[in-house]
Design an enzyme around this catalytic site. Structure first.
Site, PDB file in Angstrom:
ATOM      1  N   TYR A  11     -59.762  21.656 -53.274  1.00  0.00           N
ATOM      2  CA  TYR A  11     -60.671  22.100 -54.345  1.00  0.00           C
ATOM      3  C   TYR A  11     -60.570  23.611 -54.596  1.00  0.00           C
ATOM      4  O   TYR A  11     -60.136  24.047 -55.671  1.00  0.00           O
ATOM      5  CB  TYR A  11     -62.095  21.695 -53.952  1.00  0.00           C
ATOM      6  CG  TYR A  11     -63.187  22.187 -54.861  1.00  0.00           C
ATOM      7  CD1 TYR A  11     -63.066  22.139 -56.253  1.00  0.00           C
ATOM      8  CD2 TYR A  11     -64.382  22.700 -54.332  1.00  0.00           C
ATOM      9  CE1 TYR A  11     -64.092  22.583 -57.078  1.00  0.00           C
ATOM     10  CE2 TYR A  11     -65.411  23.125 -55.144  1.00  0.00           C
ATOM     11  CZ  TYR A  11     -65.255  23.077 -56.519  1.00  0.00           C
ATOM     12  OH  TYR A  11     -66.270  23.508 -57.331  1.00  0.00           O
ATOM     13  N   ASN A  35     -57.065  15.526 -47.689  1.00  0.00           N
ATOM     14  CA  ASN A  35     -58.238  15.453 -48.573  1.00  0.00           C
ATOM     15  C   ASN A  35     -57.881  15.897 -49.989  1.00  0.00           C
ATOM     16  O   ASN A  35     -58.690  16.510 -50.687  1.00  0.00           O
ATOM     17  CB  ASN A  35     -59.367  16.334 -48.012  1.00  0.00           C
ATOM     18  CG  ASN A  35     -60.706  15.995 -48.626  1.00  0.00           C
ATOM     19  OD1 ASN A  35     -60.980  14.831 -48.946  1.00  0.00           O
ATOM     20  ND2 ASN A  35     -61.561  16.988 -48.829  1.00  0.00           N
ATOM     21  N   SER A 132     -67.656  30.830 -44.375  1.00  0.00           N
ATOM     22  CA  SER A 132     -68.755  30.151 -45.065  1.00  0.00           C
ATOM     23  C   SER A 132     -70.077  30.837 -44.756  1.00  0.00           C
ATOM     24  O   SER A 132     -70.255  31.400 -43.660  1.00  0.00           O
ATOM     25  CB  SER A 132     -68.813  28.701 -44.568  1.00  0.00           C
ATOM     26  OG  SER A 132     -70.030  28.099 -44.942  1.00  0.00           O
ATOM     27  N   TYR A 156     -68.692  21.939 -37.497  1.00  0.00           N
ATOM     28  CA  TYR A 156     -67.989  22.563 -38.625  1.00  0.00           C
ATOM     29  C   TYR A 156     -68.333  24.056 -38.690  1.00  0.00           C
ATOM     30  O   TYR A 156     -67.448  24.914 -38.765  1.00  0.00           O
ATOM     31  CB  TYR A 156     -68.364  21.866 -39.949  1.00  0.00           C
ATOM     32  CG  TYR A 156     -67.984  22.688 -41.155  1.00  0.00           C
ATOM     33  CD1 TYR A 156     -66.642  22.815 -41.540  1.00  0.00           C
ATOM     34  CD2 TYR A 156     -68.945  23.383 -41.905  1.00  0.00           C
ATOM     35  CE1 TYR A 156     -66.287  23.603 -42.619  1.00  0.00           C
ATOM     36  CE2 TYR A 156     -68.589  24.169 -42.982  1.00  0.00           C
ATOM     37  CZ  TYR A 156     -67.263  24.277 -43.335  1.00  0.00           C
ATOM     38  OH  TYR A 156     -66.902  25.061 -44.400  1.00  0.00           O
ATOM     39  N   LYS A 160     -66.052  27.867 -38.058  1.00  0.00           N
ATOM     40  CA  LYS A 160     -65.965  29.060 -38.918  1.00  0.00           C
ATOM     41  C   LYS A 160     -66.301  30.307 -38.108  1.00  0.00           C
ATOM     42  O   LYS A 160     -65.615  31.330 -38.205  1.00  0.00           O
ATOM     43  CB  LYS A 160     -66.898  28.922 -40.129  1.00  0.00           C
ATOM     44  CG  LYS A 160     -66.493  27.832 -41.102  1.00  0.00           C
ATOM     45  CD  LYS A 160     -65.119  28.092 -41.696  1.00  0.00           C
ATOM     46  CE  LYS A 160     -64.623  26.959 -42.566  1.00  0.00           C
ATOM     47  NZ  LYS A 160     -63.215  27.071 -42.963  1.00  0.00           N
TER      48      LYS A 160
END
Ligand code: NAD
Ligand code: UD1
Length: 338
Positions: A11, A35, A132, A156, A160
């Site tokens: 994305y 993905n 993030s 997750y 990061k």
């Protein structure tokens, strides 16, 4: 410059490839397509070259490889004289990271280690990393780069924090190396062509793709996770940023990289609640979004938005696109995407 874009079929990576190519850079994409789809590379070519894909062949090269595979990554570094790396490749589903923590730690950390190791070996000293806002934890808004990070609530988020630390330590030991850690807030929207955008597998976890699927009739109604937060209307507040603004942020971060580690928030600095986003979507697109209020989602925080002034001061970058454009572009992509 010749830039290796890992996760470039995904994305944010695909939109950044468009921005890099439009700025005159050459792009090498490395993606294992876990993905994403290979056809996205053709769509990038189509957007940049407006229909004449053949001319793009020496501007963008695609390798279907896993970037945790050191041998495969080294082949790319030895085949191309790279000037920099933008590392997007990673697994990003929060819930899945709780169920499969080892897969998340392995993929997201080993990829960062392999890529930084190759950069040092081949003298490629520009590295831009996808971090993030999740690294701030439940801090006081707005989040500023100088804040002490608070605990994250899932593996997750930990990947990061740990990747930021790995890259920071690599810099300390190698002062010629330069890294930009870009902390994204909530990317939404799509390229204005509607050719590329975010197409999550299965039922979306994130708000905007859920809203566009309700608009399309694929999902019956939106479930709003809690209306008792200490926010403007009780629903969660986030800093939604158009993915093309985010893409432009990568190009300027790369162009302005100097030795050392540089941390930037990439957000708009504006907080928008769930109900404000729903209303903006309805008004922009003339479509009603049915919703119901349900319990809070575990792990969610009340408010998350950026102090985005450092990127403006140092990079002369600000997010230009507003929430209306985010809603229009997200919906255009949903309609065109099969
Ligand atoms: P995405 O899933 O669309 O793109 C990631 C791409 O990386 C995919 O194309 C996938 O196939 C590829 N990939 C994953 N592991 C790989 C591996 N080992 N080797 C090669 N390719 C691999 O996700 P995105 O939204 O574009 O996110 C890009 C990066 O930005 C991720 O690191 C993500 O954690 C980070 N990020 C995303 C958001 C968000 O809301 N989308 C927010 C903050 C940070
Ligand atoms: C999520 C991730 C975060 C990641 C970010 C960007 C979680 C717990 N956090 O954050 O780690 O960095 O995406 O990809 O998944 N909402 C609803 N109904 C829905 C979906 C969302 O009400 O169906 C609300 C949420 O409660 C939140 C807001 O919408 O208040 C935004 O949610 P979402 O898009 O999932 O992003 P984040 O929670 O910010």
């Amino acid at each position: 410059m010749q830039i290796l874009v890992t996760g470039g079929a995904g994305y944010i990576g695909s939109h950044t490839c468009v921005a890099l190519l439009e700025a005159g850079h050459t792009v090498i994409v490395a993606d294992n397509l876990c993905n994403s789809k290979a056809e996205t590379i053709d769509k990038i070519k189509q957007i940049v070259n407006q229909g004449n894909e053949a001319n793009m062949d020496n501007k963008i090269t695609f390798y279907k490889i896993d970037v945790t595979d050191e041998v495969a990554v080294e082949k790319v570094f030895s085949n191309h004289k790279l000037d920099g790396v933008i590392h997007f490749a990673g697994l990003k589903a929060v819930g899945e990271s709780v169920e499969k923590p080892l897969a998340y730690y392995y993929n997201n950390l080993v990829s960062t280690i392999v890529l930084s190791k190759m950069c040092l070996k081949y003298g490629v000293n520009k590295f831009v990393f996808s971090s993030s806002a999740t690294v701030y934890g439940d801090n006081t808004v707005p989040f500023v780069e100088t804040m002490q990070l608070l605990p994250t609530t899932n593996p997750y988020g930990e990947t990061k924090v740990m990747s930021e630390r790995i890259l920071t330590d690599a810099i300390k030991a190698n002062p010629d190396f330069s890294v930009s850690l870009l902390r994204y807030f909530n990317p939404v929207g799509a390229h204005e062509s509607g050719l590329i955008g975010e197409a999550p597998n299965g039922i979306p976890n994130n708000l905007m793709p859920y809203v566009t699927q309700v608009a399309k009739g694929k999902l019956e109604k939106l479930r709003v996770f809690g209306n008792d937060y200490p926010t403007v209307d009780g629903t969660g507040v986030r800093d939604y940023i158009h993915v093309m603004d985010l893409a432009d942020g990568h190009v300027v971060a790369l162009d302005n990289l100097s030795n050392g580690v540089h941390i930037y928030n990439l957000g708009t600095g504006q907080g928008t609640s769930v109900l404000q986003l729903v209303k903006a979507f309805e008004e922009a697109n003339g479509i009603e979004i049915p919703y119901e209020i349900v319990d809070r989602r575990p792990g969610d925080i009340a408010s998350c938005y950026a102090d985005a002034s450092k990127a403006e001061r140092k990079l002369k970058w600000i997010a230009k696109r507003d929430i209306v454009e985010m809603c229009l572009d997200s919906w255009r992509f949903e309609q065109q995407n099969k």
